[in-house]
Scaffold this active site. Structure first.
Site, short mmCIF file in Angstrom:
data_model
loop_
_atom_site.label_atom_id
_atom_site.label_comp_id
_atom_site.label_asym_id
_atom_site.label_seq_id
_atom_site.Cartn_x
_atom_site.Cartn_y
_atom_site.Cartn_z
N TYR A 142 0.82 -1.21 0.00
CA TYR A 142 0.00 0.00 0.00
C TYR A 142 0.86 1.27 0.00
O TYR A 142 0.39 2.34 -0.35
CB TYR A 142 -0.95 0.04 1.21
CG TYR A 142 -2.00 -1.06 1.22
CD1 TYR A 142 -2.24 -1.85 0.11
CD2 TYR A 142 -2.76 -1.30 2.36
CE1 TYR A 142 -3.19 -2.86 0.12
CE2 TYR A 142 -3.72 -2.30 2.39
CZ TYR A 142 -3.93 -3.08 1.27
OH TYR A 142 -4.88 -4.07 1.28
N ASP A 223 -2.69 -18.12 2.19
CA ASP A 223 -3.87 -18.76 1.60
C ASP A 223 -4.42 -19.84 2.54
O ASP A 223 -5.62 -19.97 2.74
CB ASP A 223 -3.58 -19.32 0.20
CG ASP A 223 -2.20 -19.93 0.06
OD1 ASP A 223 -1.43 -19.90 1.05
OD2 ASP A 223 -1.88 -20.47 -1.01
N ASP A 247 -5.04 -6.72 6.16
CA ASP A 247 -6.25 -5.99 5.77
C ASP A 247 -7.36 -7.00 5.42
O ASP A 247 -8.49 -6.93 5.91
CB ASP A 247 -5.91 -5.12 4.55
CG ASP A 247 -7.01 -4.16 4.19
OD1 ASP A 247 -7.98 -4.05 4.95
OD2 ASP A 247 -6.92 -3.51 3.12
N ASP A 251 -10.68 -8.46 8.05
CA ASP A 251 -12.10 -8.34 7.69
C ASP A 251 -12.78 -9.70 7.72
O ASP A 251 -13.92 -9.84 8.18
CB ASP A 251 -12.26 -7.71 6.31
CG ASP A 251 -12.42 -6.20 6.40
OD1 ASP A 251 -12.08 -5.64 7.46
OD2 ASP A 251 -12.88 -5.58 5.43
#
Ligand code: NAD
Length: 357
Positions: A142, A223, A247, A251
């Protein structure tokens, strides 16, 4: 102990939920002999209205000078059309970088009383969900170079994922320290079968492990971790990972616990100064109706006591009070179910404070 807390009530439901956390902290102060001094800081839409700036420098300075910062939420439709640099969320980004907080810690915890709210099967939920994701906040893809260019007539985009060992070491330490305060199991999540940045990540984590012999370190590919969070979340205590993986995983983890209004978070840097806030936004659709769930904010205050002030038993007491409140069948509208007693935001804060004895 005396602690100075900068309080950002913000916009929407922010002022309502913060008021409940203050009630709880004042009660903790009176029981355990602490003095909490609350200093109001304007940030977000209310600061744009009052000062023409979502976080004036002198307000940021109040936060930096405090022992810790408690935030409700910022933003709302009223400020949707202001220029990008003036948006309420800009205040939040400026606050995080001004405070130098590079680690975001988000617990995923299912309250047994709310187990039916989880989208996971009961047999999985019954094993318990109680872990924290420690996410690197100001590095990685990011924050690397981003560019889109034309190469031989083909539009091509590049985002650079770069970490140096110092950035990894400082977030790694937060992971180990967090595990030390919990069940002493740390899972480092990366993609070392493909990425150089992940191989460096894994190497640094294992170097750090020798400084924390009391913490059991394990490695997991990202993963696989995404699968394990829904398959067997009970296995996790603390997960530490880089910015983008964190991130996405955080969530996923908050979804399996069922309600956005219940989840707190903390952001920390090198010292004990931290930023504590619920994970939800300013919920303008329910602002001023006294129906918001204040528990995410109250639990953020508990995290502040635990991680910034080293007040473990006080933090435990708040978590126990929330549990008692739920045991007695009280629910705010967002977590209401048949046979329970619906209460408003202010009543919830009062009832939870009364559980502190
Ligand atoms: P939101 O989290 O505010 O609301 C999403 C939904 O969840 C809404 O239906 C809301 O009523 C409900 N909800 C949220 N918190 C609740 C609570 N404590 N109790 C009961 N119900 C709750 O997300 P949104 O609607 O996408 O965003 C609203 C505003 O908040 C936007 O301006 C956004 O930019 C801002 N925002 C701020 C932060 C922050 O301050 N850290 C974070 C996210 C969004």
């Amino acid at each position: 102990m005396t602690k100075n807390i900068a309080v950002i009530r913000g916009d929407g439901i922010g002022p309502e939920i913060i008021e409940q956390a203050i009630k709880v902290l004042q009660k903790i102060g009176s029981i355990y002999g602490h003095t909490f001094i609350f200093t109001d800081v304007d940030m977000g839409g209310c600061a744009i209205d009052k000062w023409g700036d979502p976080l004036p420098d002198f307000m940021l300075e109040k936060c930096i000078q405090s022992d810790s910062v408690l935030l409700g939420a910022v933003g709302g439709n009223k400020w949707n059309d202001v220029p990008g640099y003036m948006r309420p969320e800009k205040g939040l980004l400026r606050l995080r970088s001004g405070m130098g907080v590079y680690s975001n810690n988000r617990p995923a915890r299912i309250w047994p009383q709310l187990a039916d709210n989880s989208p996971l099967r009961k047999s999985i939920v019954d094993k318990g969900i109680d872990f924290i994701i420690v996410r690197e906040l100001i590095g990685g893809i990011y924050f690397g170079d981003h560019r889109t260019e034309d190469i031989d007539g083909i539009a091509t985009a590049t985002d650079v994922l770069m970490y140096n060992e110092e950035e990894i070491r400082r977030i790694g330490r937060i992971g180990f320290e967090t595990a030390r305060k919990r069940n002493k199991r740390l899972c480092s999540v990366e993609k070392s079968n493909v990425l150089d940045s992940s191989r460096l990540w894994k190497k640094v984590m294992h170097e750090l492990a020798s400084e924390y012999p009391d913490v059991e370190l394990s490695d997991m590919l990202v993963d696989n971790c995404a699968m394990q969070i829904v398959k067997n979340p009970a296995q996790f205590d603390v997960i530490v990972t880089e910015n983008m993986f964190g991130d996405i995983l955080s969530d996923e983890a908050s979804m399996i616990t069922g309600s956005i209004g219940m989840i707190p978070s903390s952001s920390l840097g090198a010292g004990t100064l931290g930023l504590y806030e619920p994970i939800h936004g300013s919920a303008p659709d329910i602002a001023g109706l006294d129906i918001a769930n204040p528990i995410g904010t109250i639990l953020s205050a508990a995290m502040m006591l635990r991680f910034s002030f080293d007040m473990d038993k006080e933090a435990d007491a708040i978590e126990k009070a929330v549990s008692n409140f739920l045991d007695k069948g009280y629910r705010t509208a967002d977590i209401m179910s048949q046979g329970m007693v619906e209460v408003g935001c202010s009543a919830a804060g009062k009832l939870i404070s009364e559980e502190l004895k």
